[in-house]
Scaffold this active site. Structure first.
Site, PDB file in Angstrom:
ATOM      1  N   ARG A   1      -7.313  -0.234 -30.354  1.00 21.49           N
ATOM      2  CA  ARG A   1      -6.307   0.391 -29.464  1.00 21.49           C
ATOM      3  C   ARG A   1      -4.947  -0.321 -29.545  1.00 21.49           C
ATOM      4  NH1 ARG A   1      -9.851   2.910 -30.290  1.00 21.49           N
ATOM      5  NH2 ARG A   1     -11.377   3.857 -28.898  1.00 21.49           N
TER       6      ARG A   1
ATOM      7  N   CYS B   1      -9.999   6.508 -20.797  1.00 22.45           N
ATOM      8  CA  CYS B   1     -10.536   5.188 -20.439  1.00 22.45           C
ATOM      9  C   CYS B   1      -9.389   4.269 -20.018  1.00 22.45           C
ATOM     10  CB  CYS B   1     -11.285   4.582 -21.625  1.00 22.45           C
ATOM     11  SG  CYS B   1     -12.822   5.452 -21.933  1.00 22.45           S
TER      12      CYS B   1
ATOM     13  N   GLU C   1      -6.359  -0.612 -20.828  1.00 26.45           N
ATOM     14  CA  GLU C   1      -6.026   0.175 -22.031  1.00 26.45           C
ATOM     15  C   GLU C   1      -4.869   1.130 -21.706  1.00 26.45           C
ATOM     16  OE1 GLU C   1      -9.298   1.776 -24.314  1.00 26.45           O
ATOM     17  OE2 GLU C   1      -8.219   3.672 -24.592  1.00 26.45           O
TER      18      GLU C   1
END
Ligand SMILES: Cc1cc2nc3c(=O)[nH]c(=O)nc-3n(C[C@H](O)[C@H](O)[C@H](O)COP(=O)(O)OP(=O)(O)OC[C@H]3O[C@@H](n4cnc5c(N)ncnc54)[C@H](O)[C@@H]3O)c2cc1C
Length: 291
Positions: free
Chosen positions: A163, A211, A281
């Site tokens: 990510r 998420c 995130e």
């Protein structure tokens, strides 16, 4: 017409984020071509106007006060197939790209189907699913520097990890990308299987940003949150999804502060019960960018 007169004022950012949260952007513009993106960024550079480029706002938590400066909404959405390569504008839907490529019998981008961002957002975040990341099929990226210069980055010139891409630091705006795919008769079936699994396990009907925490190397963040009994926990209008522990959903009228408080509470409880520190995130977009 001078560029500044094309800017919309006080655009509600809640309309530009899948969370449905965020105050007004001081200035707002939509770009549909690479040339227009270059022109806007060059203007911002010359006028010292802070700016942020966004896609679908599916990994962004905007501030309740909004954004000071210009929000550039990327709708550069061409898509060309050349043999086993796809060249695509950064504003093209990443999910549609995954579905379309698989439908045409190409493998490599099945995982993208169901990720509700743009190609630019996916490259920036190195979005992934089912063990595949955006950097895997990527060949190169066309991008615009903070001074308005266009350049091509070969994949090897970009740092990627979970990510993360080096675009988090260099502040280039991603304008287009090329992907390598391969002919495969099972691509369509693979894409449908991944999409069905996603629909069964994620709260697609709710307003969220996917998420919110990064997975820990040894544990999925969702499983940790579930194990700590935090599903359903809420702060104001924000709630930890009952369906997936790593999703925070806007049940109606949630503010950015509600989400931030809930993120802090969840992270503190997980640390207390397991000793594991969860990292965010979701991109928290400040009202003012650091200078
Ligand atoms: C229901 C749901 C499911 C999801 N599932 C997944 C999943 O399986 N895997 C996954 O990885 N993510 C998932 N996400 C998160 C999200 O879709 C991805 O992170 C996606 O890549 C974000 O793209 P975006 O266009 O919406 O980016 P935005 O949210 O608009 O922006 C995110 C960040 O990227 C930057 N950015 C966006 N476009 C550009 C550009 N052109 N140039 C430079 N910077 C840019 C923005 O400035 C911002 O900092 C999910 C989200 C939702 C709501």
């Amino acid at each position: 017409m001078p560029l500044k007169e094309k800017f919309e004022r006080n655009k509600p950012l809640s309309e530009l984020s899948t969370f449905g949260i965020g105050g007004p952007a001081e200035f707002f513009i939509i770009v549909t071509t690479i040339e227009a993106l270059k022109e806007v960024i060059t203007y911002c550079y010359k006028e010292k106007l802070p700016y942020l480029i966004i896609g679908k706002g599916s990994n962004a938590l905007f501030d309740d006060r909004g954004f000071r400066g210009l929000i550039i909404l990327n709708k550069i959405d061409f898509c060309r197939y050349e043999g086993e390569e796809i060249e695509v504008g950064a504003g093209f839907s990443f999910s549609l790209l995954g579905a379309q490529a698989s439908r045409k019998g190409f493998t490599g981008l099945e995982f993208a189907s169901g990720i509700p961002g743009t190609v630019g957002g996916a490259v920036f975040m190195n979005a992934g699913a089912g063990g595949v990341e955006t950097c895997t099929p990527l060949l190169d990226v066309e991008a615009i520097s903070p001074e308005g210069q266009q350049r091509r980055f070969a994949k090897e010139e970009i740092a990627f990890s979970y990510r993360y891409s080096s675009f988090h630091e260099n502040r280039y705006a991603i304008a287009a990308a090329r992907f390598q795919v391969k002919k495969c008769s099972e691509a369509k079936q693979k894409q449908l299987t991944l999409l069905n699994y996603r629909i069964k396990t994620q709260p697609y009907q709710d307003k969220s940003a996917g998420c919110v925490f990064r997975n820990h190397p040894a544990h999925s963040a969702g499983a940790l949150i579930d194990r700590c009994g935090l599903k359903g926990l809420s702060q104001g209008g924000a709630q930890v999804s009952e369906m997936h522990g790593n999703f925070i959903v806007n049940k109606g009228g949630a503010s950015a502060v509600d989400v931030l408080n809930l993120l802090d509470e969840v992270a503190a409880k997980v640390k207390e019960q397991t000793g594991i520190v969860l990292e965010r995130e979701v991109r928290v977009i400040p009202y003012e960018l650091p200078r």
